[in-house]
Design a protein around this motif. Structure first.
Motif: not given
Length: 474
Positions: A90-93, A165
């Motif tokens: 998972s990432t912020s995007a 990122l």
């Protein structure tokens, strides 16, 4: 290439002043000096451009263009015989992915790893940054698969997500390796932006202590009369995650947003006072934003390192003691841990007894049309004398007669090839456990998947109960 307050130009050290010669005058390729096809590599870049065009103009983490890029690269490597693994994180995007591809030959205790980030920024397709590095290691991997070479060491290729990122994909990968698996990585080589349109020829110099890979790269460029400069990339690309663990790292780079000096233009050609890549992190970083000569030279450098390090002598790994079981959770007493497949067959149900303990693998027994399987990957050392797969089997059936209706196959998956080593059926069942032993000598030096797979027809059950499995070296 990740943006940073550090500017490359401030950290460059001039280290070689040879005169550039045309690529055509390079020496004839040798075992450790293959000619990686720039035509094929450019075709990969055109495909990445097409993927971006079909997905909003970019291949950014969390968006459809990135996932399509991962799927396409995976399909190429699967077809070539690599063992591939997709990691999601998972990432912020949004969700991102790493793709890990391993050539299933050579000593798994000595891993030569190469990597490149596959994601772009949100503002463009990212063809130089970093389609170029990704396409370069992809074509090298495909070429090696067709070469007929026999590696001494294990070759592994990483295609990283979410580099833009903050190097998230490569950090996720190394952070999820056990200390034992980290210790197996002998070197990590990173390739990020290797076809800049106003190129330089830079070699990473931020992990020099004992770093023969750096010196091998500079020696290669010197042998081709290509001037080079050291550059301290620090934390701007994915090698940083490996370097932080003490793994030797190296790589090549052709320049990003900093300006080419007059001295560099004199040495390398191109335009002084202009950025190495004027389209860095911009929408114009397309398949026309490339210098194919720089790309050709860099992919040949990747090929040189791949061929040379595949046979590099890292010493002899002490093989496991004779009789050591290479399978994890071989008696299933930890439940389904370490086994992958259908939910349910690994059970402690008392309807069918385990041979030892309480747990076993119970395939079939449904009395209806069904398929079930359980599998586990295992590395067979190249030093194994007589590797074998053993398991204990009991079976019972409601079928009668000599017609085969229900089966359990014992298989080995190696690359894209599945081989059935044994088939058990409803004919000749026995409720007394008997040990079966199969030869794995054909798989020395390979990582394989051992698979137990059952198929039942529409009526009358057959149960295949497996316990106390083992893979030993002989």
């Amino acid at each position: 290439m990740r943006t940073s307050l550090l500017r490359y130009g401030a950290a460059v050290v001039v280290a070689c002043a040879a005169t550039i010669v045309p690529a055509a005058s390079a020496s004839t390729p040798t075992l450790a000096d293959p000619d990686i096809s720039v035509t094929n590599t450019k075709a990969h870049l055109d495909q990445l451009q097409s993927i971006a065009n079909a997905n909003g103009g970019n291949r950014y983490t969390g968006r459809s263009g990135y996932k399509a890029s991962i799927d396409w690269v995976k399909s190429k490597l699967d077809a070539a015989g690599y063992t591939t693994t997709v990691q999601s994180f998972s990432t912020s995007a949004g969700t991102s992915y790493n793709l890990i591809a391993e050539w299933p030959y050579g000593d798994p205790n000595h891993v030569v790893m190469q990597g490149a980030h596959l994601d772009s920024v949100s503002s463009g397709p990212g063809i130089n940054d970093n389609g170029s590095g990704s396409a370069g290691i992809l074509e090298t991997a495909l070429t090696y698969a067709k070469s007929g070479q026999t590696p001494k060491n294990r070759l592994r290729f990483g295609f990283w997500g979410a580099e833009e990122l903050g190097l998230l994909g490569s950090k996720y990968y190394v952070n999820n390796l056990s200390s034992t698996e980290r210790a197996k990585i002998a070197v990590y080589l990173n390739f990020d932006m290797i076809a800049s349109p106003n190129p330089g020829y830079f070699v990473y110099d931020d992990n020099p202590a004992g770093n023969g890979a750096r010196d091998d790269l500079t020696a290669y460029f010197t042998s081709k009369s290509i001037p080079w400069e050291y550059i301290d990339v620090q934390g701007r690309s994915d090698h940083a995650a490996f370097r932080s663990l003490g793994i030797p790292t190296a790589g090549t780079f052709t320049g990003a947003e900093t300006t080419k000096t007059s001295a560099q233009a004199s040495k390398w050609g191109g335009t002084a006072g202009r950025a190495f890549d004027p389209c860095y992190h911009s929408s114009c970083d397309t398949s026309t934003n490339l210098d194919l000569t720089a790309l050709d030279r860099n992919i040949d450098a990747i090929g040189h390192m791949t061929w040379a390090y595949a046979v590099k002598d890292y010493g002899t790994t002490t093989p496991p003691p004779t009789g050591t079981n290479l399978l994890k959770n071989p008696g299933f007493e930890s439940g389904a841990v370490d086994w992958t497949g259908t939910s349910g067959p690994i059970t402690s149900s008392t309807s069918r007894p385990a041979r030892t303990g309480s747990w076993k693998m119970w395939l079939g027994g449904n009395g209806s049309t069904s398929t079930e399987s359980e599998s586990q990957s295992v590395a067979i050392p190249s030093t194994a004398t007589a590797p074998t797969l053993s398991y204990w089997l009991r079976s019972d059936t409601a079928e009668t007669g000599s017609t085969v209706y229900d089966t359990m196959k014992v298989q080995v998956v190696s690359g894209t090839t599945t081989t059935t080593l044994a088939t058990h059926s409803n004919v000749g069942t026995s409720t007394t456990y008997a040990q079966k032993t199969l030869d794995l000598s054909a798989y020395k030096g390979k990582t394989i998947t051992v698979k137990f797979a059952s198929t039942e027809d529409a009526s009358l059950q057959t149960s295949f109960v497996v316990d106390d499995t083992s893979v030993t070296t002989g």
